[in-house]
Design an enzyme around this catalytic site. Structure first.
Site, PDB file in Angstrom:
ATOM      1  N   CYS A  76      53.959  21.832 -43.330  1.00  0.00           N
ATOM      2  CA  CYS A  76      54.284  22.060 -41.913  1.00  0.00           C
ATOM      3  C   CYS A  76      53.036  22.035 -41.022  1.00  0.00           C
ATOM      4  O   CYS A  76      52.499  20.970 -40.784  1.00  0.00           O
ATOM      5  CB  CYS A  76      55.106  23.334 -41.763  1.00  0.00           C
ATOM      6  SG  CYS A  76      56.056  23.342 -40.240  1.00  0.00           S
ATOM      7  N   HIS A 172      58.807  23.743 -46.047  1.00  0.00           N
ATOM      8  CA  HIS A 172      58.081  24.856 -46.678  1.00  0.00           C
ATOM      9  C   HIS A 172      58.577  25.154 -48.092  1.00  0.00           C
ATOM     10  O   HIS A 172      59.304  26.128 -48.270  1.00  0.00           O
ATOM     11  CB  HIS A 172      58.287  26.129 -45.842  1.00  0.00           C
ATOM     12  CG  HIS A 172      57.709  26.099 -44.487  1.00  0.00           C
ATOM     13  ND1 HIS A 172      56.408  26.454 -44.226  1.00  0.00           N
ATOM     14  CD2 HIS A 172      58.244  25.769 -43.306  1.00  0.00           C
ATOM     15  CE1 HIS A 172      56.172  26.352 -42.931  1.00  0.00           C
ATOM     16  NE2 HIS A 172      57.272  25.936 -42.343  1.00  0.00           N
ATOM     17  N   GLU A 174      57.035  26.586 -50.274  1.00  0.00           N
ATOM     18  CA  GLU A 174      56.511  27.918 -50.640  1.00  0.00           C
ATOM     19  C   GLU A 174      57.491  29.033 -50.293  1.00  0.00           C
ATOM     20  O   GLU A 174      57.357  30.158 -50.759  1.00  0.00           O
ATOM     21  CB  GLU A 174      55.150  28.168 -49.967  1.00  0.00           C
ATOM     22  CG  GLU A 174      55.150  28.417 -48.468  1.00  0.00           C
ATOM     23  CD  GLU A 174      55.204  27.144 -47.605  1.00  0.00           C
ATOM     24  OE1 GLU A 174      55.470  26.052 -48.146  1.00  0.00           O
ATOM     25  OE2 GLU A 174      54.980  27.271 -46.385  1.00  0.00           O
TER      26      GLU A 174
HETATM   27  N1  GLN Z   1      55.101  24.159 -35.007  1.00  0.00           N
HETATM   28  C1  GLN Z   1      54.034  24.636 -35.839  1.00  0.00           C
HETATM   29  C2  GLN Z   1      52.712  23.991 -35.473  1.00  0.00           C
HETATM   30  O1  GLN Z   1      52.629  23.265 -34.526  1.00  0.00           O
HETATM   31  C3  GLN Z   1      54.316  24.431 -37.290  1.00  0.00           C
HETATM   32  C4  GLN Z   1      55.390  25.351 -37.750  1.00  0.00           C
HETATM   33  C5  GLN Z   1      55.302  25.770 -39.167  1.00  0.00           C
HETATM   34  O2  GLN Z   1      54.267  25.654 -39.826  1.00  0.00           O
HETATM   35  N2  GLN Z   1      56.377  26.339 -39.634  1.00  0.00           N
HETATM   36  O3  GLN Z   1      51.757  24.193 -36.127  1.00  0.00           O
END
Ligand code: GLN
Length: 189
Positions: A76, A172, A174
């Site tokens: 992410c 994710h 994790e």
């Molecule tokens: N929107 C987040 C960002 O810009 C990422 C979100 C996440 O890691 N769950 O970093």
């Protein structure tokens, strides 16, 4: 291997890596970065992590290690940071900065324009059986370079990619009990 521990869900990645058979330790300082042979960049907020990478004087050392071929996995926010180019990187002065590990363009908060968070079972190249993917204000990949393999897609966009020993997912793993993605990364090293 190390887990970048400036912000985000570091603990979940440490647990997942250990369950996948790796020795895992946190990385906050340049000296700690020097000691690891691979790095996980967790989910969290890429703009905050970028700010902290500068504050902790890790930005250039980390770029150098990645350019040198250190294996890395980003989930992410970590995927966003591993990109060569970030679309919608954030407000000027507080943008997410690309670490240029994987030749790709990533759009930050891409799914967020439709729905903030969702979960979906998706096929993942190289794993037997679908992965239950948790997306939270997730990015998607808009462009991949010739050396990048797309391992999974959602809504028609790449959400898992690999370039050599660099791996990134918009979701994710994790956060679920499924350790196969972490195991894929650990086994590649
Ligand atoms: N929107 C987040 C960002 O810009 C990422 C979100 C996440 O890691 N769950 O970093």
């Amino acid at each position: 291997m190390g887990v970048l521990a400036l912000q985000g869900d570091t603990r979940e990645h440490l647990a997942a890596l250990r369950a996948a058979g790796a020795e895992a330790t946190t990385v906050r300082r340049p000296a700690e970065l020097e000691r690891v042979d691979a790095l996980v960049i967790p989910g969290g907020e890429s703009t905050t992590m970028s700010h902290l990478l500068r504050e902790f004087e890790l930005l250039e050392p980390l770029r150098a290690r990645l350019a040198d071929g250190m294996p890395a996995y980003g989930s992410c926010a970590g995927m966003i940071l591993l990109a060569t180019e970030i679309v919608d990187a954030g407000v000027p002065g507080r943008e997410a900065v690309p670490l240029r590990g994987i030749d790709m363009t990533v759009r930050r908060n891409a799914f967020g324009r439709q729905v903030d968070s969702f979960e979906e079972d998706i096929d993942f190249e190289g794993l037997d059986g679908p992965v239950h993917a948790v997306f939270i204000r997730a990015p998607w990949v808009e462009r991949v370079g010739p050396e990048v393999e797309v391992l999974a897609t959602a809504a028609g966009h790449p959400v898992a990619v690999r370039q050599g020993r660099m791996l990134a997912t918009s979701f994710h793993p994790e956060m679920t009990g499924d350790r196969r993605v972490h195991a894929m990364f650990v086994d590649s090293i």
